[in-house]
Design a protein around this motif. Structure first.
Motif, PDB file in Angstrom:
ATOM      1  N   GLU A 196      13.724 -16.619 -17.475  1.00 30.39           N
ATOM      2  CA  GLU A 196      13.183 -15.540 -18.285  1.00 30.39           C
ATOM      3  C   GLU A 196      12.528 -16.089 -19.546  1.00 30.39           C
ATOM      4  O   GLU A 196      12.922 -17.149 -20.063  1.00 30.39           O
ATOM      5  CB  GLU A 196      14.294 -14.547 -18.689  1.00 30.39           C
ATOM      6  N   LEU A 197      11.551 -15.349 -20.030  1.00 28.65           N
ATOM      7  CA  LEU A 197      10.870 -15.726 -21.265  1.00 28.65           C
ATOM      8  C   LEU A 197      11.764 -15.419 -22.458  1.00 28.65           C
ATOM      9  O   LEU A 197      12.269 -14.301 -22.600  1.00 28.65           O
ATOM     10  CB  LEU A 197       9.547 -14.967 -21.388  1.00 28.65           C
ATOM     11  N   VAL A 198      11.923 -16.406 -23.326  1.00 29.32           N
ATOM     12  CA  VAL A 198      12.645 -16.198 -24.586  1.00 29.32           C
ATOM     13  C   VAL A 198      11.661 -15.820 -25.680  1.00 29.32           C
ATOM     14  O   VAL A 198      11.904 -14.900 -26.452  1.00 29.32           O
ATOM     15  CB  VAL A 198      13.417 -17.472 -24.977  1.00 29.32           C
ATOM     16  N   GLY A 199      10.552 -16.521 -25.746  1.00 28.99           N
ATOM     17  CA  GLY A 199       9.540 -16.234 -26.748  1.00 28.99           C
ATOM     18  C   GLY A 199       8.394 -17.209 -26.650  1.00 28.99           C
ATOM     19  O   GLY A 199       8.448 -18.172 -25.883  1.00 28.99           O
ATOM     20  N   SER A 200       7.361 -16.945 -27.445  1.00 20.62           N
ATOM     21  CA  SER A 200       6.165 -17.774 -27.424  1.00 20.62           C
ATOM     22  C   SER A 200       5.620 -17.941 -28.826  1.00 20.62           C
ATOM     23  O   SER A 200       5.828 -17.070 -29.682  1.00 20.62           O
ATOM     24  CB  SER A 200       5.076 -17.138 -26.556  1.00 20.62           C
ATOM     25  N   ILE A 201       4.911 -19.035 -29.025  1.00 17.36           N
ATOM     26  CA  ILE A 201       4.127 -19.218 -30.243  1.00 17.36           C
ATOM     27  C   ILE A 201       2.683 -19.417 -29.815  1.00 17.36           C
ATOM     28  O   ILE A 201       2.389 -20.204 -28.911  1.00 17.36           O
ATOM     29  CB  ILE A 201       4.640 -20.383 -31.112  1.00 17.36           C
ATOM     30  N   PHE A 202       1.799 -18.636 -30.454  1.00 16.14           N
ATOM     31  CA  PHE A 202       0.402 -18.596 -30.073  1.00 16.14           C
ATOM     32  C   PHE A 202      -0.451 -19.397 -31.051  1.00 16.14           C
ATOM     33  O   PHE A 202       0.004 -19.749 -32.141  1.00 16.14           O
ATOM     34  CB  PHE A 202      -0.072 -17.146 -30.037  1.00 16.14           C
ATOM     35  N   SER A 203      -1.670 -19.654 -30.645  1.00 10.75           N
ATOM     36  CA  SER A 203      -2.627 -20.242 -31.571  1.00 10.75           C
ATOM     37  C   SER A 203      -2.755 -19.314 -32.768  1.00 10.75           C
ATOM     38  O   SER A 203      -2.878 -18.101 -32.599  1.00 10.75           O
ATOM     39  CB  SER A 203      -3.969 -20.414 -30.872  1.00 10.75           C
ATOM     40  N   GLY A 204      -2.723 -19.847 -33.972  1.00  8.19           N
ATOM     41  CA  GLY A 204      -2.718 -19.007 -35.157  1.00  8.19           C
ATOM     42  C   GLY A 204      -1.323 -18.704 -35.657  1.00  8.19           C
ATOM     43  O   GLY A 204      -1.156 -18.004 -36.638  1.00  8.19           O
TER      44      GLY A 204
END
Length: 113
Positions: free
Chosen positions: A46-54
């Protein structure tokens, strides 16, 4: 060759903290989107979280207020800071370079009650 390597897992008591690191090498992307995932025994990843460009981040509701994601571009490293851990957070944690086939090998997090 792109490689992702997680580190920082371990055994911690409930209420404790851990910081996971995802070291990225070989990528030509700057500020790539990196996802943190976890897989508990007998469960789907499962996805815990993400960090995006910016530097915007997303965290799944079950970890909001306890986990944060950050990035050190100079070190090509993404971090997952995990606070107030519970036994339900026990899993193998993986980082993933979004929109690619590249995953780390995973790091085990075990939270004892």
């Amino acid at each position: 060759q792109v490689q992702l390597e997680e580190s920082g897992g371990g055994l911690v008591q409930a209420g404790g903290s851990l910081r996971l690191s995802c070291q990225i090498s070989g990528s030509t992307f700057s500020d790539p989107t990196i996802g943190w995932y976890r897989q508990a025994p007998g469960k789907e990843r499962e996805l815990v979280g993400s960090i995006f460009s910016g530097e915007n981040t997303y965290l799944t509701p079950s970890v909001q207020g306890r986990f944060t994601i950050s990035r050190d571009n100079a070190e090509d490293t993404v971090y997952l800071q995990m606070n107030n851990l519970t036994p339900e957070d026990t899993a193998v944690y993986y980082c993933h370079l979004a929109s690619t086939v590249y995953w780390g090998q995973g790091t085990q997090v075990t939270v004892s009650s």
